[in-house]
Design an enzyme around this catalytic site. Structure first.
Site, PDB file in Angstrom:
ATOM      1  N   TYR A  61       0.314   1.934 -11.148  1.00  0.00           N
ATOM      2  CA  TYR A  61       1.623   2.598 -11.243  1.00  0.00           C
ATOM      3  C   TYR A  61       2.209   2.807  -9.854  1.00  0.00           C
ATOM      4  O   TYR A  61       3.391   2.503  -9.616  1.00  0.00           O
ATOM      5  CB  TYR A  61       1.467   3.935 -11.963  1.00  0.00           C
ATOM      6  N   SER A 106       9.456   6.973  -7.713  1.00  0.00           N
ATOM      7  CA  SER A 106       8.557   8.103  -7.919  1.00  0.00           C
ATOM      8  C   SER A 106       7.971   8.506  -6.575  1.00  0.00           C
ATOM      9  O   SER A 106       7.877   7.680  -5.658  1.00  0.00           O
ATOM     10  CB  SER A 106       7.425   7.710  -8.878  1.00  0.00           C
TER      11      SER A 106
END
Length: 265
Positions: A158, A145
């Site tokens: 995250y 990501s």
């Protein structure tokens, strides 16, 4: 969009029951690949298998797998190798996130994110590496990501998990550089998938970044296009990667000037 390199190749995709995983499965089948889909949601997998087989007259193999369970990974991948003999492309796509401040974050959620996003990814990779090395060919694609490059408030855990994915991917790439194996990281910005049903239950983040959200079709097409090619990274959208370059060179300035932009959650 077709990738002729995939014709007759065995492509394994984790987290394939929806989102970009499902879209990649369709595109791989369209390119003539033997598609192997894995996910926790057995009913969704079965429906996807039927749709792909109906649309493309191919045989799709589906296996139920929770990548946070190491024993399941070993069992399922042993079955896959027994069934198809080797894996040409592994897409480690399974993952999830929860947006919370560090103070609010639950340790159980943090543990679950690392077990799925990092340990599970490593476990799947380890199961295909020996055979790829023996054949001196293969491609491992890890879906990370942009959060793994640019950390933002409320994505601490995250982001940490995706930083770990990038570190693992970069090290693995160097380890197998002379083995004929390609290793690619995929670093997308926000994608229009079910991801935010868990990550952003308030809906505020999605609302704030709506104009920047990528379509799952766009991301899936970019990944499938580069399968079995020597591609180091796939960064989407491209302009967002410029933010990473600026952040790397001038972190303090980025955090000061970009404060309004990064406090979107």
């Amino acid at each position: 969009m077709l990738n002729d390199r995939l014709k007759g190749k065995n492509v394994v995709i984790t987290g394939a029951s929806s989102g970009i995983g499902a879209k990649m499965a369709f595109l791989c089948a369209k390119s003539g690949a033997n598609v192997i889909i894995l996910a926790r949601s057995w009913d969704k997998l079965q429906n996807l298998k039927q749709e792909i087989e109906t649309d493309h007259q191919v045989t799709v193999r589906a296996y139920k797998l929770d990548v946070s369970n190491i024993d399941e990974i070993q069992k399922v991948f042993a079955e896959i190798i027994a069934d198809v003999h080797h894996v040409d492309v592994l897409v480690n796509n399974a993952g999830f996130g929860i947006f919370d401040t560090v103070e609010e974050a639950k340790l159980d959620d943090a543990k679950a994110m690392f077990e799925t996003n990092v340990i599970g990814l490593i476990g799947c990779t380890k199961m295909v590496l020996p055979n790829m090395k023996a054949r001196r060919q293969g491609h491992i694609i890890n879906v990370a990501s942009i959060a793994g490059k640019i950390a933002t408030p409320k994505s601490s855990v995250y982001s940490a998990s995706k930083h770990a994915v990038l570190g693992f991917t970069n090290a693995l790439r160097m380890e197998v550089a002379d083995e004929g194996i390609f290793v690619t990281s995929v670093n997308p910005g926000p994608i229009e998938t079910n991801f935010f049903n868990i990550a952003d239950q308030s809906g505020s983040y999605v609302k704030n970044v709506q104009k920047f959200i990528l379509s799952s079709d766009q991301v899936a097409a970019a990944v499938v296009k580069r399968m079995l090619s020597r591609t180091r990274e796939i960064n989407l959208p491209r302009w967002m990667n410029l933010g990473d370059v600026f952040f790397t060179l001038f972190p303090s300035t980025f955090e000061r000037l970009g404060k309004k932009a990064i406090f979107k959650k």
